[in-house]
Design a protein around this motif. Structure first.
Motif, PDB file in Angstrom:
ATOM      1  N   SER A 183     115.162  56.975   4.938  1.00  0.00           N
ATOM      2  CA  SER A 183     115.381  56.801   3.524  1.00  0.00           C
ATOM      3  C   SER A 183     116.348  57.936   2.947  1.00  0.00           C
ATOM      4  O   SER A 183     117.156  57.781   2.473  1.00  0.00           O
ATOM      5  CB  SER A 183     114.236  56.459   2.826  1.00  0.00           C
ATOM      6  OG  SER A 183     114.328  56.329   1.490  1.00  0.00           O
ATOM      7  N   SER A 223     119.840  58.223   1.464  1.00  0.00           N
ATOM      8  CA  SER A 223     120.229  58.653   0.051  1.00  0.00           C
ATOM      9  C   SER A 223     121.117  59.711  -0.116  1.00  0.00           C
ATOM     10  O   SER A 223     121.452  60.102  -1.253  1.00  0.00           O
ATOM     11  CB  SER A 223     118.834  59.022  -0.535  1.00  0.00           C
ATOM     12  OG  SER A 223     117.991  57.703  -0.548  1.00  0.00           O
ATOM     13  N   ALA A 277     117.905  52.477   1.303  1.00  0.00           N
ATOM     14  CA  ALA A 277     116.987  53.662   1.236  1.00  0.00           C
ATOM     15  C   ALA A 277     115.652  53.054   0.259  1.00  0.00           C
ATOM     16  O   ALA A 277     114.398  53.311   0.420  1.00  0.00           O
ATOM     17  CB  ALA A 277     117.337  54.947   0.517  1.00  0.00           C
ATOM     18  N   ASP A 335     111.912  52.761   1.424  1.00  0.00           N
ATOM     19  CA  ASP A 335     110.853  53.555   1.011  1.00  0.00           C
ATOM     20  C   ASP A 335     109.438  52.365   0.655  1.00  0.00           C
ATOM     21  O   ASP A 335     108.494  52.721   0.848  1.00  0.00           O
ATOM     22  CB  ASP A 335     111.326  53.909  -0.547  1.00  0.00           C
ATOM     23  CG  ASP A 335     112.242  55.150  -0.475  1.00  0.00           C
ATOM     24  OD1 ASP A 335     112.088  55.824   0.440  1.00  0.00           O
ATOM     25  OD2 ASP A 335     112.913  55.602  -1.430  1.00  0.00           O
TER      26      ASP A 335
END
Length: 233
Positions: free
Chosen positions: A23, A27, A69, A73
């Motif tokens: 993630s 990002s 992402a 998460d």
């Protein structure tokens, strides 16, 4: 893979740290294409048009990464929550197994005592044996309930994993996210990496175009900045 000795299997497989790392990777910011200043003409117009298309593609890629992402998460959070639940069930299962061993020993000893007891003692011994059997059976049923809860957790965990994979594939189909298969992290990265490689190839091609189209053979101004950003290091 966690060692759940009480349950005998892992009901919530997965590596939350690895998913979180993916993630963070997704990002990361993508370089912004520079603007062209102090450069005009047919070549500049052609490059400006290419840059606009590249900006649109980079914007989509950036949105893809951020969307992916967010989904990762969510998956990492689900892994952690399910693993905490699995650990609770495993601790309970271990305690029940210990209690069952003790109860089995008690059933054996009271059964032996009842076989050799006589008179009033035989009635008391039989009552103790029956109570020991009931306790053993109650513990066995509770252990079965714990194991069933773990199997239900495993089913829920895999269902969430499939939904995560479906969300990633759906965004890929919409042009907003990479295809992936949970929990294969190599495949998980594949679609995004391919997208980024495409952007890199486009950047190199645009930088080369700038160099070829300038009259001096070396770009200047905004063109120079663009070539420096994407050209050979």
């Amino acid at each position: 893979m966690a060692d759940y000795q009480g349950l005998g299997f892992d009901p919530a497989p997965g590596d939350a740290e690895a998913v979180t790392a993916a993630s963070r990777r997704w990002s990361a910011e993508i370089p912004v294409l520079p603007t062209i200043e102090a450069w005009s003409g047919e070549a500049a117009d052609a490059l400006a048009a290419r840059l606009e298309r590249a900006r649109a593609e980079l914007t989509q890629t950036r949105e893809t990464l951020r969307a992916g992402a967010g989904i990762l998460d969510d998956w990492a959070g689900a892994i952690l929550a399910n693993q905490r639940r699995a650990e609770q069930l495993d601790r309970r299962a271990l305690a029940l197994k210990r209690a069952l061993r003790e109860a089995a020993d008690e059933v054996e000893s009271t059964t032996t005592a009842a076989q050799f007891a006589t008179g009033q003692g035989a009635l008391h011994a039989e009552a103790e044996r029956a109570a020991a059997v009931r306790r053993h059976d109650e513990l066995a049923r509770e252990l079965d309930r714990i194991r069933q809860a773990a199997r239900d957790l495993e089913s829920d965990h895999l269902a969430v994993a499939r939904r995560v994979a479906d969300r990633l594939r759906a965004l890929d189909a919409d042009g907003a996210e990479a295809a992936a298969k949970i929990p294969d992290r190599a495949e998980l990265y594949g679609g995004i990496v391919a997208t980024l490689n495409t952007q890199s190839e486009l950047g190199r091609e645009l930088a080369s175009t700038v160099s070829r189209r300038t009259a001096t053979g070396a770009p200047t101004g905004g063109a120079h900045a663009f070539a420096a950003a994407f050209g050979p290091k």
